[in-house]
Every structure is written in structure tokens, then in C-alpha cells.
Design a protein around this motif. Structure first.
Motif, mmCIF file in Angstrom:
data_model
loop_
_atom_site.group_PDB
_atom_site.id
_atom_site.type_symbol
_atom_site.label_atom_id
_atom_site.label_comp_id
_atom_site.label_asym_id
_atom_site.label_seq_id
_atom_site.Cartn_x
_atom_site.Cartn_y
_atom_site.Cartn_z
ATOM 1 N N TRP A 82 0.834 -1.216 0.000
ATOM 2 C CA TRP A 82 0.000 0.000 0.000
ATOM 3 C C TRP A 82 0.863 1.258 0.000
ATOM 4 O O TRP A 82 0.518 2.259 -0.626
ATOM 5 N N SER A 86 1.302 4.034 -2.943
ATOM 6 C CA SER A 86 1.130 5.442 -2.577
ATOM 7 C C SER A 86 2.314 6.289 -3.037
ATOM 8 O O SER A 86 2.130 7.416 -3.518
ATOM 9 N N THR A 90 2.034 9.242 -5.653
ATOM 10 C CA THR A 90 2.491 10.577 -5.244
ATOM 11 C C THR A 90 3.484 11.125 -6.263
ATOM 12 O O THR A 90 3.412 12.304 -6.643
ATOM 13 N N TRP A 136 -4.220 12.397 -5.832
ATOM 14 C CA TRP A 136 -4.098 12.715 -4.413
ATOM 15 C C TRP A 136 -5.228 12.101 -3.595
ATOM 16 O O TRP A 136 -5.020 11.682 -2.453
ATOM 17 N N VAL A 139 -4.287 8.470 -3.088
ATOM 18 C CA VAL A 139 -3.210 8.380 -2.094
ATOM 19 C C VAL A 139 -3.774 8.584 -0.689
ATOM 20 O O VAL A 139 -3.433 7.848 0.243
ATOM 21 N N THR A 140 -4.659 9.539 -0.532
ATOM 22 C CA THR A 140 -5.262 9.796 0.778
ATOM 23 C C THR A 140 -6.021 8.575 1.282
ATOM 24 O O THR A 140 -5.879 8.184 2.441
ATOM 25 N N LEU A 142 -5.529 5.463 0.383
ATOM 26 C CA LEU A 142 -4.548 4.423 0.709
ATOM 27 C C LEU A 142 -3.887 4.680 2.061
ATOM 28 O O LEU A 142 -3.608 3.737 2.815
ATOM 29 N N MET A 143 -3.613 5.936 2.362
ATOM 30 C CA MET A 143 -2.989 6.276 3.642
ATOM 31 C C MET A 143 -3.930 5.983 4.816
ATOM 32 O O MET A 143 -3.470 5.634 5.907
ATOM 33 N N ARG A 146 -4.941 1.629 4.232
ATOM 34 C CA ARG A 146 -3.744 0.780 4.258
ATOM 35 C C ARG A 146 -4.089 -0.702 4.015
ATOM 36 O O ARG A 146 -3.913 -1.528 4.901
#
Length: 153
Positions: A82, A86, A90, A136, A139-140, A142-143, A146
Motif C-alpha cells: 500500500w 502510494s 504521489t 491525491w 493516495v489519501t 490508501l494512507m 492501508r
């Protein structure tokens, strides 16, 4: 220390990436309004301000991956799928911003004073900005989610 790094990473993302996504999204419409108004001083100043916000905050946004790597190292998740996805997304978002969105904004600023129509260029820039924002957003997510992480929810 990891909690501090994570806090700075999240704050940097909110403070730096947020303004870029908003200003970049507003830019094409502001250019169209400025052209319709004959590129008068107030509308041209708005377009220049939005471009400046994008440029300045994109540089400040470099803190996001820097603190992200430090946080990931502290959490021992640098090899997790993950996180690798990301990082790639990014880098793709940074590339879209640096190589397509910002130069596109500069071209439109240069064209704005002339007699040419900017309709097609603003549509293309709007699409590229949408791609940047979508990257973005992924990515958010995924953050937060996870997937596959042992530290995830």
C-alpha cells in the motif's frame, strides 16, 4: 517520535496539498472569466494569484513525502504494498503538477493578454488538474485504509 512525524506529515498534506488542489481547480475557470472580461486588472490579478499559490504550495508540498518517508521508516512499513503504491501515485501526482499543470498555467497566463481563445487550453488544463486531484484522493484513501497492512483497521 513516530507520532510527531505522522502529525507533521498529515499537517503538511493538509496545509500544502489542499491549497494546490483548490487553486489549480479554480484556475481554468478564472482564466475564462478573465478572458471574457478582457483581461482587466482584477481578473488578471486573480489568475496570477491562483498560479502563485500553486507554485509556492507545490514547493512547500515537498515536505509531505519527506515526512511520509520518515514516518514509514519509523513504522517499519517501507516495503508494504500500500505504501509503495502510494509512493508511485504521489510521484505521478507530482509529475502531473510539475510537468503539465504548472506549465499549462504559465502558457495560459501568457496567452491571456493576447487575442487567442483559451477555451480548449482551459479544458485540457481542467482535465489535467482533475487527474492530479484524483491521484491525491487515491493516495489519501490508501494512507487511511492501508489495505493488507498489519497496522491497518
Amino acid at each position: 517520535m513516530t507520532k510527531f512525524l505522522l502529525s507533521v506529515h498529515v499537517l503538511a498534506a493538509i496545509i500544502a496539498v489542499g491549497p494546490v488542489t483548490v487553486a489549480a481547480s479554480m484556475f481554468p475557470a478564472a482564466v475564462r472569466r478573465a478572458q471574457a472580461a478582457g483581461a482587466d486588472a482584477p481578473s488578471l490579478a486573480s489568475v496570477r494569484l491562483l498560479h502563485r499559490i500553486c507554485r509556492v504550495y507545490s514547493v512547500i508540498g515537498l515536505a509531505v513525502p519527506i515526512f511520509g518517508f520518515a514516518t514509514a521508516s519509523g513504522l517499519h512499513v517501507l516495503g508494504d504494498a500500500w505504501l509503495i503504491v502510494s509512493i508511485v501515485l504521489t510521484a505521478a501526482a507530482a509529475g502531473v503538477l510539475a510537468l503539465l499543470v504548472l506549465p499549462g498555467q504559465e502558457r495560459l497566463l501568457a496567452e491571456l493578454g493576447g487575442a487567442s481563445t483559451v477555451r480548449g487550453s482551459t479544458a485540457r488544463l481542467g482535465m489535467l488538474t482533475g487527474v492530479f486531484n484524483l491521484l491525491w484522493a487515491v493516495v489519501t484513501v490508501l494512507m487511511i485504509v492501508r489495505p493488507g497492512s498489519t497496522t491497518g483497521v
